[in-house]
Design a protein around this motif. Structure first.
Motif, PDB file in Angstrom:
ATOM      1  N   UNK A  32      61.538 -39.183 -85.550  1.00 18.07           N
ATOM      2  CA  UNK A  32      61.759 -38.171 -84.524  1.00 18.07           C
ATOM      3  C   UNK A  32      62.251 -36.863 -85.136  1.00 18.07           C
ATOM      4  N   UNK A  33      61.895 -35.761 -84.484  1.00 16.41           N
ATOM      5  CA  UNK A  33      62.349 -34.469 -84.948  1.00 16.41           C
ATOM      6  C   UNK A  33      62.023 -33.379 -83.953  1.00 16.41           C
ATOM      7  N   UNK A  34      62.302 -32.153 -84.363  1.00 10.62           N
ATOM      8  CA  UNK A  34      62.167 -30.974 -83.513  1.00 10.62           C
ATOM      9  C   UNK A  34      61.369 -29.919 -84.267  1.00 10.62           C
ATOM     10  N   UNK A  35      60.496 -29.210 -83.554  1.00 12.91           N
ATOM     11  CA  UNK A  35      59.766 -28.075 -84.106  1.00 12.91           C
ATOM     12  C   UNK A  35      60.227 -26.782 -83.444  1.00 12.91           C
ATOM     13  N   UNK A  36      60.202 -25.701 -84.214  1.00 14.36           N
ATOM     14  CA  UNK A  36      60.374 -24.366 -83.647  1.00 14.36           C
ATOM     15  C   UNK A  36      59.373 -23.443 -84.321  1.00 14.36           C
ATOM     16  N   UNK A  37      59.032 -22.363 -83.645  1.00 15.80           N
ATOM     17  CA  UNK A  37      58.006 -21.422 -84.096  1.00 15.80           C
ATOM     18  C   UNK A  37      58.679 -20.078 -84.347  1.00 15.80           C
ATOM     19  N   UNK A  38      58.504 -19.518 -85.552  1.00 15.78           N
ATOM     20  CA  UNK A  38      59.185 -18.258 -85.859  1.00 15.78           C
ATOM     21  C   UNK A  38      58.553 -17.582 -87.061  1.00 15.78           C
ATOM     22  N   UNK A  39      58.849 -16.306 -87.200  1.00 15.90           N
ATOM     23  CA  UNK A  39      58.590 -15.545 -88.420  1.00 15.90           C
ATOM     24  C   UNK A  39      59.780 -14.622 -88.643  1.00 15.90           C
ATOM     25  N   UNK A  47      64.514 -30.953 -88.282  1.00 16.27           N
ATOM     26  CA  UNK A  47      63.900 -29.823 -87.599  1.00 16.27           C
ATOM     27  C   UNK A  47      62.933 -29.144 -88.550  1.00 16.27           C
ATOM     28  N   UNK A  48      61.802 -28.691 -88.014  1.00 16.26           N
ATOM     29  CA  UNK A  48      60.711 -28.175 -88.827  1.00 16.26           C
ATOM     30  C   UNK A  48      60.220 -26.845 -88.258  1.00 16.26           C
ATOM     31  N   UNK A  49      60.064 -25.863 -89.134  1.00 16.42           N
ATOM     32  CA  UNK A  49      59.525 -24.560 -88.765  1.00 16.42           C
ATOM     33  C   UNK A  49      58.007 -24.589 -88.773  1.00 16.42           C
ATOM     34  N   UNK A  50      57.393 -24.147 -87.681  1.00 11.39           N
ATOM     35  CA  UNK A  50      55.965 -23.835 -87.649  1.00 11.39           C
ATOM     36  C   UNK A  50      55.846 -22.326 -87.857  1.00 11.39           C
ATOM     37  N   UNK A  51      55.207 -21.874 -88.922  1.00 17.52           N
ATOM     38  CA  UNK A  51      55.145 -20.423 -89.179  1.00 17.52           C
ATOM     39  C   UNK A  51      54.339 -19.697 -88.099  1.00 17.52           C
ATOM     40  N   UNK A  52      54.948 -18.711 -87.470  1.00 13.86           N
ATOM     41  CA  UNK A  52      54.254 -17.868 -86.500  1.00 13.86           C
ATOM     42  C   UNK A  52      53.217 -16.999 -87.208  1.00 13.86           C
ATOM     43  N   UNK A  53      53.505 -16.674 -88.451  1.00 19.49           N
ATOM     44  CA  UNK A  53      52.617 -15.893 -89.303  1.00 19.49           C
ATOM     45  C   UNK A  53      52.998 -16.122 -90.745  1.00 19.49           C
ATOM     46  N   UNK A  54      52.456 -15.313 -91.628  1.00 20.58           N
ATOM     47  CA  UNK A  54      52.739 -15.496 -93.056  1.00 20.58           C
ATOM     48  C   UNK A  54      54.083 -14.910 -93.476  1.00 20.58           C
ATOM     49  N   UNK A  55      54.681 -14.074 -92.651  1.00 25.92           N
ATOM     50  CA  UNK A  55      55.915 -13.366 -93.013  1.00 25.92           C
ATOM     51  C   UNK A  55      57.137 -14.224 -92.707  1.00 25.92           C
TER      52      UNK A  55
END
Length: 292
Positions: free
Chosen positions: A5-12, A35-43
């Protein structure tokens, strides 16, 4: 074997301050939950520098899936909108997961939501609110003959979704995209990925619900309504705040405060200050992290 189990968030890095406040609030109530970051973009260089501080991973799946999400956004908007990258949560490292938008402050442990995945494949926080319909659908959707009245009325927010990895794999999404794009004229695309995710959930053939629905399900055999924590929009009154806590007792208790649309209004100059900015500022300052 127990599910991972875990959590995702979306950010740059554009939302770095918001990400810090969110992560501070998350870690204040979840010392060990992955917790895992989903990259909103490359920055994301600034976010990378915070990895060890907040102990998060970065989504490391097939880059072609991120590109496919970007292509999908072009189909709906004619340009890349990173919000559609939420879809890779179903291709990530967690068997059961919660996705949470970054413009959110977490006020208590959210792990209770995983228990609902024994019965439902998709759990949002808010749905079936008539005033929210306009953020998902245009009125014309009623005459399109594609969705049932109940599917339309669900009109869930997608700032928080609990699900399982197998429930919306991209290989299953691809054959359904032509039908979704055909419905684009009936979607409130101002909220970007929200109409598409609603369409994919309600037409999946899988059971879906929201914490709001569950809290109102009196006599359904579950916990009483007051026991199911709820999300509150920061534009609503939430009472006094002290040291990152709400002083007003709420029933059901509040476990998330979400600033949907408000940062955009601040940047446009349509809003003079952030509602409940003292709550957000507490978690932004927590730990004294300086990224200037």
């Amino acid at each position: 074997m127990a599910p991972r189990r875990g959590v995702y968030f979306l950010a740059n890095d554009y939302v770095l301050d918001r990400a810090i406040a969110f992560l501070n609030s998350f870690r204040a109530h979840h010392e060990a939950l992955p917790i895992c970051l989903i990259p909103f973009g490359d920055d994301i260089d600034g976010l990378r520098r915070l990895q060890s501080y907040f102990d998060f991973t970065i989504w490391s799946g097939d880059p072609a899936l991120l590109a496919a999400c970007d292509d999908l956004s072009r189909g709906f908007h004619g340009e890349v909108k990173g919000h559609y990258r939420k879809l890779v949560a179903w291709e990530g490292e967690f068997d059961e997961f919660v996705y949470v938008d970054t413009d959110t402050i977490v006020l208590r442990d959210l792990s209770f939501v995983y228990d609902f995945l024994d019965t439902y494949d998709f759990v949002t926080t808010v749905s079936d609110v008539p005033d929210h319909f306009k953020w998902v659908w245009r009125e014309s959707v009623h005459g399109a003959g594609v969705l049932t009245p109940d599917q339309i009325a669900f009109a869930a927010g997608t700032q928080f979704i609990a699900s399982r990895r197998e429930c919306l794999r991209f290989a299953e999404v691809r054959p359904r995209l032509d039908a979704a794009l055909a419905l684009a004229g009936h979607m409130a695309l101002v909220t970007l990925e929200m109409p598409l995710l609603n369409y994919l959930m309600v037409t999946s053939g899988r059971p879906y619900t929201s914490l709001r629905r569950l809290a109102g399900a009196v006599g359904a055999g579950g916990p009483p309504p007051g026991d199911i924590p709820q999300e509150r929009w920061a534009g609503d009154p939430i009472g006094a705040v002290r040291d990152g806590h709400l002083l007003t007792p709420w029933s059901p208790p509040i476990f998330l405060v979400h600033w949907a649309g408000m940062w955009w209004e601040l940047e446009r100059g349509d809003r003079a200050e952030l509602p409940h900015g003292d709550l957000w500022s507490h978690y932004r300052r927590l730990g004294g992290l300086d990224v200037t």
